[in-house]
Design a protein around this motif. Structure first.
Motif, PDB file in Angstrom:
ATOM      1  N   ASN A  25       8.862   9.270 -10.117  1.00  0.00           N
ATOM      2  CA  ASN A  25      10.239   8.748 -10.128  1.00  0.00           C
ATOM      3  C   ASN A  25      10.494   7.720  -9.033  1.00  0.00           C
ATOM      4  OD1 ASN A  25      11.014  10.484 -12.267  1.00  0.00           O
ATOM      5  ND2 ASN A  25      11.309  12.176 -10.816  1.00  0.00           N
ATOM      6  N   PHE A  26       9.491   7.445  -8.225  1.00  0.00           N
ATOM      7  CA  PHE A  26       9.708   6.589  -7.061  1.00  0.00           C
ATOM      8  C   PHE A  26      10.138   5.181  -7.459  1.00  0.00           C
ATOM      9  CE2 PHE A  26       8.213   3.552  -3.873  1.00  0.00           C
ATOM     10  CZ  PHE A  26       8.854   4.033  -2.747  1.00  0.00           C
ATOM     11  N   LEU A  27       9.521   4.615  -8.486  1.00  0.00           N
ATOM     12  CA  LEU A  27       9.786   3.226  -8.860  1.00  0.00           C
ATOM     13  C   LEU A  27      10.953   3.074  -9.838  1.00  0.00           C
ATOM     14  CD1 LEU A  27       6.184   1.735  -9.195  1.00  0.00           C
ATOM     15  CD2 LEU A  27       7.832   1.395  -7.354  1.00  0.00           C
ATOM     16  N   LEU A  28      11.674   4.146 -10.101  1.00  0.00           N
ATOM     17  CA  LEU A  28      12.854   4.028 -10.951  1.00  0.00           C
ATOM     18  C   LEU A  28      13.904   3.158 -10.264  1.00  0.00           C
ATOM     19  CD1 LEU A  28      13.297   7.684 -12.280  1.00  0.00           C
ATOM     20  CD2 LEU A  28      12.259   5.722 -13.446  1.00  0.00           C
ATOM     21  N   THR A  29      14.640   2.403 -11.060  1.00  0.00           N
ATOM     22  CA  THR A  29      15.622   1.458 -10.510  1.00  0.00           C
ATOM     23  C   THR A  29      16.632   2.153  -9.601  1.00  0.00           C
ATOM     24  OG1 THR A  29      15.423   0.050 -12.469  1.00  0.00           O
ATOM     25  CG2 THR A  29      17.376  -0.257 -11.090  1.00  0.00           C
ATOM     26  N   ASN A  30      17.128   3.293 -10.026  1.00  0.00           N
ATOM     27  CA  ASN A  30      18.126   4.015  -9.217  1.00  0.00           C
ATOM     28  C   ASN A  30      17.567   4.397  -7.851  1.00  0.00           C
ATOM     29  OD1 ASN A  30      20.080   3.853 -11.175  1.00  0.00           O
ATOM     30  ND2 ASN A  30      19.631   5.869 -12.062  1.00  0.00           N
ATOM     31  N   ASN A  31      16.288   4.786  -7.828  1.00  0.00           N
ATOM     32  CA  ASN A  31      15.689   5.178  -6.551  1.00  0.00           C
ATOM     33  C   ASN A  31      15.493   3.973  -5.637  1.00  0.00           C
ATOM     34  OD1 ASN A  31      14.430   7.304  -4.865  1.00  0.00           O
ATOM     35  ND2 ASN A  31      12.603   6.042  -5.106  1.00  0.00           N
ATOM     36  N   LEU A  32      15.093   2.838  -6.205  1.00  0.00           N
ATOM     37  CA  LEU A  32      14.917   1.623  -5.402  1.00  0.00           C
ATOM     38  C   LEU A  32      16.249   1.149  -4.829  1.00  0.00           C
ATOM     39  CD1 LEU A  32      12.358  -0.360  -7.609  1.00  0.00           C
ATOM     40  CD2 LEU A  32      11.900   1.036  -5.583  1.00  0.00           C
ATOM     41  N   LEU A  33      17.317   1.240  -5.648  1.00  0.00           N
ATOM     42  CA  LEU A  33      18.645   0.879  -5.143  1.00  0.00           C
ATOM     43  C   LEU A  33      19.095   1.847  -4.062  1.00  0.00           C
ATOM     44  CD1 LEU A  33      20.485  -0.087  -8.474  1.00  0.00           C
ATOM     45  CD2 LEU A  33      19.524  -1.620  -6.731  1.00  0.00           C
ATOM     46  N   LEU A  34      18.703   3.109  -4.208  1.00  0.00           N
ATOM     47  CA  LEU A  34      19.028   4.109  -3.186  1.00  0.00           C
ATOM     48  C   LEU A  34      18.351   3.781  -1.861  1.00  0.00           C
ATOM     49  CD1 LEU A  34      20.308   6.839  -2.407  1.00  0.00           C
ATOM     50  CD2 LEU A  34      18.217   7.944  -3.250  1.00  0.00           C
ATOM     51  N   ILE A  35      17.099   3.331  -1.939  1.00  0.00           N
ATOM     52  CA  ILE A  35      16.387   2.923  -0.721  1.00  0.00           C
ATOM     53  C   ILE A  35      17.119   1.766  -0.044  1.00  0.00           C
ATOM     54  CG2 ILE A  35      14.262   1.897   0.182  1.00  0.00           C
ATOM     55  CD1 ILE A  35      12.737   3.378  -2.020  1.00  0.00           C
ATOM     56  N   ALA A  95       0.830  -1.210   0.000  1.00  0.00           N
ATOM     57  CA  ALA A  95       0.000   0.000   0.000  1.00  0.00           C
ATOM     58  C   ALA A  95       0.864   1.260   0.000  1.00  0.00           C
ATOM     59  CB  ALA A  95      -0.918  -0.009   1.223  1.00  0.00           C
ATOM     60  N   LEU A  96       1.954   1.233   0.759  1.00  0.00           N
ATOM     61  CA  LEU A  96       2.836   2.395   0.840  1.00  0.00           C
ATOM     62  C   LEU A  96       3.540   2.647  -0.491  1.00  0.00           C
ATOM     63  CD1 LEU A  96       3.855   4.538   2.804  1.00  0.00           C
ATOM     64  CD2 LEU A  96       5.677   2.972   3.482  1.00  0.00           C
ATOM     65  N   VAL A  97       3.977   1.572  -1.141  1.00  0.00           N
ATOM     66  CA  VAL A  97       4.632   1.703  -2.439  1.00  0.00           C
ATOM     67  C   VAL A  97       3.662   2.270  -3.475  1.00  0.00           C
ATOM     68  CG1 VAL A  97       5.598   0.400  -4.385  1.00  0.00           C
ATOM     69  CG2 VAL A  97       6.375  -0.083  -2.063  1.00  0.00           C
ATOM     70  N   ILE A  98       2.429   1.773  -3.476  1.00  0.00           N
ATOM     71  CA  ILE A  98       1.414   2.290  -4.412  1.00  0.00           C
ATOM     72  C   ILE A  98       1.163   3.777  -4.169  1.00  0.00           C
ATOM     73  CG2 ILE A  98      -1.024   2.148  -5.065  1.00  0.00           C
ATOM     74  CD1 ILE A  98      -0.873  -0.865  -4.516  1.00  0.00           C
ATOM     75  N   LEU A  99       1.062   4.144  -2.886  1.00  0.00           N
ATOM     76  CA  LEU A  99       0.819   5.544  -2.549  1.00  0.00           C
ATOM     77  C   LEU A  99       1.972   6.432  -3.004  1.00  0.00           C
ATOM     78  CD1 LEU A  99      -0.749   7.795  -1.079  1.00  0.00           C
ATOM     79  CD2 LEU A  99       0.441   7.119   1.027  1.00  0.00           C
ATOM     80  N   MET A 100       3.194   6.046  -2.683  1.00  0.00           N
ATOM     81  CA  MET A 100       4.349   6.869  -3.021  1.00  0.00           C
ATOM     82  C   MET A 100       4.561   6.960  -4.525  1.00  0.00           C
ATOM     83  SD  MET A 100       5.428   8.175  -0.297  1.00  0.00           S
ATOM     84  CE  MET A 100       5.376   7.981   1.485  1.00  0.00           C
ATOM     85  N   SER A 101       4.346   5.854  -5.234  1.00  0.00           N
ATOM     86  CA  SER A 101       4.526   5.876  -6.684  1.00  0.00           C
ATOM     87  C   SER A 101       3.465   6.721  -7.373  1.00  0.00           C
ATOM     88  CB  SER A 101       4.504   4.448  -7.240  1.00  0.00           C
ATOM     89  OG  SER A 101       3.280   3.802  -6.936  1.00  0.00           O
ATOM     90  N   SER A 102       2.282   6.795  -6.769  1.00  0.00           N
ATOM     91  CA  SER A 102       1.231   7.645  -7.342  1.00  0.00           C
ATOM     92  C   SER A 102       1.503   9.121  -7.114  1.00  0.00           C
ATOM     93  CB  SER A 102      -0.128   7.264  -6.751  1.00  0.00           C
ATOM     94  OG  SER A 102      -0.175   7.566  -5.361  1.00  0.00           O
TER      95      SER A 102
END
Length: 347
Positions: free
Chosen positions: A57-67, A46-53
């Motif tokens: 840029n939230f679901l970009l590969t670079n951002n996920l690796l940054l997390i 739910a949090l991922v869906i909210l943030m990506s909406s």
């Protein structure tokens, strides 16, 4: 020809088998995952869906690796905090130990030119700090919260004294520290692999060894554990020494990421994050119950939340409030589930 008479046990077995067959596949999956992990997974989704909406840029590969890289240090300390809480104790000094290990690793590296020697020195310091915590609790008969709260200030003071309160050394040109900070294996940052490796070791220790079962037993009922022949003092010493080792690893990663030994910067506030990660993962603060996998999921939730709020330009002060609120919510849910009596109110 007469029909054989069925016994009561056979009838109960058939009834249980029939009940198992009637269980839906979804419920079987839910049971296998566990209620706690299922709720954490749903929260994460739910949090991922909210943030990506809210942020394209939230679901970009670079951002996920940054997390993944950002949660490593907090995650390591949350993992060992889970271990010590399951034992029925707490360690408030983990952040200060990481800061001290960071300073020592950089200073030894600068004086010797060897990253291996600096690494060993940091881990040695972590072990000593963990042993000191354990011995104060055992031989001084001091409450773990009070003991480690005192040592939080002590270790932070030592780090500031030996470093004069300044960043020490420069490790940004060393191959090992560069690999830890910026390297990758199979597309995943080295930092993430370190976190996953420690999580796997602790999960195996708790889930599949007698040591883990004894840790759960001590946290669940230390009197019964003592009567069963478990040497509780030995386990307290061992667990706190292990906390020191992992805190030292976190300190090494702080040094690698910043390029220098940091007496406080980079380790400040990690105690709160470590407890929040463990509690949010369902680790009971009174001991005896918890899971490394649940803590991993909770740490990822915290990382997604912090990253998402930063991406939306939310003031960092609000992020601190969000972390504190999550800790309160996690503890309240534990009290409700455990049927604890409300403080100050009649039963």
């Amino acid at each position: 020809m007469s029909t054989p008479t069925r016994t009561g046990s056979e009838e109960r077995a058939d009834s249980a088998a029939a009940e198992t067959e009637r269980v839906s596949p979804a419920r079987r999956v839910l049971t296998a995952i566990g209620v706690q992990n299922s709720s954490l997974l749903l929260t994460l989704i739910a949090l991922v869906i909210l943030m990506s909406s809210l942020n394209e840029n939230f679901l970009l590969t670079n951002n996920l690796l940054l997390i993944g890289s950002a949660i490593t240090i907090m995650g390591l300390l949350s993992l060992v905090q889970t271990l010590v809480i399951i034992l029925g104790a707490l360690d408030i000094s983990v952040g200060s130990m990481a800061g001290l290990a960071s300073v020592v690793s950089a200073m030894v590296f600068t004086s010797t030119g060897s990253s291996a020697v600096g690494t060993l020195a940091a881990i040695g310091v972590g072990v000593v700090c963990g042993l000191v915590n354990g011995m104060i609790i055992i031989f001084g008969r001091v409450n773990p919260v009070v003991a480690t709260l005192a040592m939080l200030a002590t270790y932070k003071g030592i780090a500031q004294v030996i470093s004069d309160g300044k960043a020490q050394g420069y490790t940004g040109a060393d191959d090992l520290f560069i690999f830890l900070a910026k390297g990758s294996i199979a597309g995943l940052p080295t930092l993430v692999w370190v976190f996953l490796a420690v999580a796997a070791v602790l999960h195996f220790l708790l889930r599949y060894t007698d040591i883990g079962r004894n840790i759960y037993a001590i946290g669940g009922n230390d009197t019964a554990a003592r009567l069963a022949g478990i040497n509780i003092n030995r386990y307290i010493i061992g667990v706190y020494a292990l906390v020191g080792v992992v805190a030292a690893i976190a300190g090494l990663l702080i040094t690698a990421r910043t390029g220098s030994g940091q007496p406080t910067s980079g380790s400040e506030g990690l105690e709160l994050l470590a407890v929040t990660g463990a509690a949010l993962g369902g680790t009971m603060l009174k001991g005896g119950k918890g899971s490394i996998i649940s803590t991993v999921l909770a740490v990822i939730i915290l990382g997604v939340l912090n990253n998402g709020m930063s991406g939306l330009g939310v003031n960092p002060f609000w992020q601190n409030m969000a972390t504190g609120t999550l800790l309160v919510v996690a503890v309240v849910l534990q009290q409700v589930r455990g049927g604890e009596r409300r403080v100050g109110l009649p039963v």
